[in-house]
Design an enzyme around this catalytic site. Structure first.
Site, PDB file in Angstrom:
ATOM      1  N   ASP A 156       7.331  10.227 -16.661  1.00 57.73           N
ATOM      2  CA  ASP A 156       8.436   9.269 -16.876  1.00 57.73           C
ATOM      3  C   ASP A 156       7.935   7.850 -17.171  1.00 57.73           C
ATOM      4  O   ASP A 156       8.619   7.076 -17.842  1.00 57.73           O
ATOM      5  CB  ASP A 156       9.331   9.223 -15.633  1.00 57.73           C
ATOM      6  N   ASP A 171      -5.459   9.499  -6.691  1.00 63.57           N
ATOM      7  CA  ASP A 171      -4.122   8.914  -6.904  1.00 63.57           C
ATOM      8  C   ASP A 171      -3.357   9.601  -8.027  1.00 63.57           C
ATOM      9  O   ASP A 171      -2.551   8.978  -8.721  1.00 63.57           O
ATOM     10  CB  ASP A 171      -4.200   7.407  -7.244  1.00 63.57           C
ATOM     11  N   GLY A 203       9.154  11.789 -11.697  1.00 66.42           N
ATOM     12  CA  GLY A 203       9.575  10.723 -10.791  1.00 66.42           C
ATOM     13  C   GLY A 203       8.920  10.934  -9.445  1.00 66.42           C
ATOM     14  O   GLY A 203       8.398  12.023  -9.177  1.00 66.42           O
ATOM     15  N   ARG A 225      -4.534  -0.959  -8.984  1.00 69.67           N
ATOM     16  CA  ARG A 225      -5.367   0.082  -9.580  1.00 69.67           C
ATOM     17  C   ARG A 225      -5.705  -0.288 -11.007  1.00 69.67           C
ATOM     18  O   ARG A 225      -4.881  -0.864 -11.717  1.00 69.67           O
ATOM     19  CB  ARG A 225      -4.628   1.413  -9.567  1.00 69.67           C
ATOM     20  N   HIS A 279      -1.769   9.220   0.443  1.00 68.40           N
ATOM     21  CA  HIS A 279      -0.777   9.888  -0.382  1.00 68.40           C
ATOM     22  C   HIS A 279       0.547   9.182  -0.179  1.00 68.40           C
ATOM     23  O   HIS A 279       0.910   8.870   0.950  1.00 68.40           O
ATOM     24  CB  HIS A 279      -0.534  11.307   0.112  1.00 68.40           C
ATOM     25  N   THR A 280       1.279   8.971  -1.254  1.00 73.23           N
ATOM     26  CA  THR A 280       2.627   8.426  -1.094  1.00 73.23           C
ATOM     27  C   THR A 280       3.612   9.578  -1.182  1.00 73.23           C
ATOM     28  O   THR A 280       3.574  10.350  -2.135  1.00 73.23           O
ATOM     29  CB  THR A 280       2.917   7.422  -2.223  1.00 73.23           C
ATOM     30  N   THR A 298      -3.461   2.937   0.438  1.00 69.02           N
ATOM     31  CA  THR A 298      -4.146   2.538   1.669  1.00 69.02           C
ATOM     32  C   THR A 298      -4.521   1.063   1.640  1.00 69.02           C
ATOM     33  O   THR A 298      -4.373   0.345   2.609  1.00 69.02           O
ATOM     34  CB  THR A 298      -5.430   3.374   1.865  1.00 69.02           C
ATOM     35  N   THR A 299      -5.005   0.613   0.475  1.00 69.01           N
ATOM     36  CA  THR A 299      -5.595  -0.722   0.424  1.00 69.01           C
ATOM     37  C   THR A 299      -4.672  -1.762  -0.194  1.00 69.01           C
ATOM     38  O   THR A 299      -4.904  -2.952  -0.036  1.00 69.01           O
ATOM     39  CB  THR A 299      -6.864  -0.673  -0.443  1.00 69.01           C
TER      40      THR A 299
END
Ligand code: GDP
Length: 425
Positions: free
Chosen positions: A334, A12, A415, A306, A40-41, A301-302
């Site tokens: 940031d 992450d 960002g 975190r 992945h975002t 995913t979950t």
């Protein structure tokens, strides 16, 4: 030319976004390990996406996306993700699946759940995506390669062979009904047809692409500390997220990687169980968690919150070492703008001594962080795209981390958006 984007820590770190950025000047993006257990975002012109199995090059029509032989291929999840992109008006991605990749089977996911339930409090915090049972079977040689889906007799024989062993465990250990081999066989035949046009010998494809001078990007999942050999075993994943394994899991020559981009956050975050030396708790943690990432630090995913903590220079230096990092990418800088002072972990205290080299897991479990405190910058740097435009204390923070980690921080992310990134050198 082969470049690898990998994580320095627990996963992450923001690899997805960086892959999306670097994909722009790549011809091929390859997933080489792991499965749908992490995500992945990516935020780009099309919107926000959580990718689990698809390589991050899928937003670029020009790019070939490859699922290498090292990946745990969950066909249902892959197709669902693919269909979702198409529904959201992304041009149909070019996707190639290795004929040697192995297939995640429904019973792998069941076994993952049964085992976590059996372990109860002692569980490893698995995402229950079947990853450990999948890789276990692969190395026990009772896994199923994609190419085996296209030989009906062989497929049946492989399933029966695996089931004879699995059923004994299902009954004796988990008190569960046996695997319905016929139903599974039918389902796999259907899945095989759906992916057939995408299945190729991806190693051959990649080696030819290399000869043609194409630029290949290897996309790692999770991070160094989740490596089964070099990470915090047994709180690791079951395949290697290291760039070195990238050549194996993708199928490119060992000497082909020229750049290893090791991604790390300006603070720490960790999903799942295991030692996490700089973890913070209470209001301090809630604040960092809610400010982190693009919408708080919750698993892509979950959805699990975190665990968060301060930057750990000991773990990150080690993480970069085992990756063979040629440069570091610092993300989420940031996020720290709200703090007037920022602790950074520069050593561990254990058994009355201060150490600066990352130890093995039993020792790590006893380590306490040694912090130094840096002044914060109390300013919003979201979207800043040059080093000179960062406040002085922010620049000093980056310089300090760089000196601690010993790898140049050449790229900085301020960002979640693609445009909120810059190269420092
Ligand atoms: P990955 O698995 O390494 O790709 O990481 P994830 O995508 O799971 O987590 C990284 C999180 O940080 C995501 O929510 C990203 O949108 C977000 N992100 C990435 N870079 C930045 C950044 O520089 N600043 C902020 N605020 N969020 C970021």
């Amino acid at each position: 030319m082969v470049r690898a984007i990998v994580g320095a820590n627990w996963g992450d770190e923001g690899k997805g976004k960086i892959t999306d950025v670097l994909a722009e000047d790549s011809d091929v993006v390859v997933r080489f390990q792991g499965g749908a257990n992490a995500g992945h975002t990516i935020i780009n012109d099309y919107g926000k996406f959580a990718l689990h199995l698809l390589p991050s090059g899928v937003f670029h029509q020009r790019i070939a996306n490859v699922i290498g032989p090292g990946v745990a291929l969950d066909i249902d999840k892959l197709l669902r993700e693919y269909d979702e992109l198409v529904t959201r008006d992304i041009p149909r991605p070019r996707l190639y699946i290795s004929d040697r990749a192995q297939v995640m089977l429904p019973y792998h996911i069941d076994f993952d759940r049964f085992e976590e339930e059996r372990l109860g409090k002692a569980s490893f915090g698995s995402t229950k995506s079947g990853i450990a049972p999948f890789y276990g079977d692969k190395y026990l040689k009772i896994g199923l390669q994609v190419c085996q889906l296209y030989d009906k007799e062989l497929l049946k024989a492989r399933l029966n062979g695996a089931a004879s062993q699995k059923n004994a465990i299902l009954e004796a250990l988990y008190h569960q009904p046996p695997i319905d081999v016929d139903a599974l066989y039918q389902k796999l035949l259907e899945q095989a047809e759906r992916i057939r046009p995408m299945v190729v010998d991806t190693s051959l494809y990649l080696n030819r692409a290399l000869k043609e001078g194409k630029r290949i990007l290897l996309e790692g999942q999770l991070g160094s500390l989740r490596d089964p050999d070099h990470g915090i075993y047994p709180y690791t994943t079951s395949s290697s997220p290291l760039a070195g394994f990238g050549t194996v899991g993708a199928g490119v020559p060992a000497n082909s990687i020229t750049d290893v981009y090791c991604v790390t956050k300006a603070y720490s975050s960790c999903v799942g169980a295991g030692p996490f030396t700089t973890e913070i708790f209470g209001d301090e943690a809630t604040e960092l968690r809610n400010r982190g990432g693009d919408a708080g630090e919750y698993g892509a995913t979950t959805g699990r919150p975190r665990r968060v903590g301060w930057f750990d220079a000991v773990a990150t230096r080690y993480g970069c070492m085992v990756q063979g990092a040629t440069e570091c990418v610092l993300t989420n800088l940031d996020v720290l703008g709200y703090l007037s002072e920022i602790p950074v972990c520069i050593g561990y205290e254990v058994d009355g001594q201060t150490i600066t080299d990352f130890p093995n897991t039993p020792t790590l479990m006893r380590c306490k962080p040694v912090y130094t405190t840096l002044p914060g910058w109390n300013a919003n740097v979201r979207g800043v795209t040059s080093f000179a435009d960062l406040p002085e204390n922010c620049q000093k923070y980056v310089d300090f981390l760089e000196a601690q980690v010993g790898v140049p921080i050449n790229m900085i992310s301020t960002g979640p958006k693609r445009c909120e990134t810059f190269r420092r050198r």
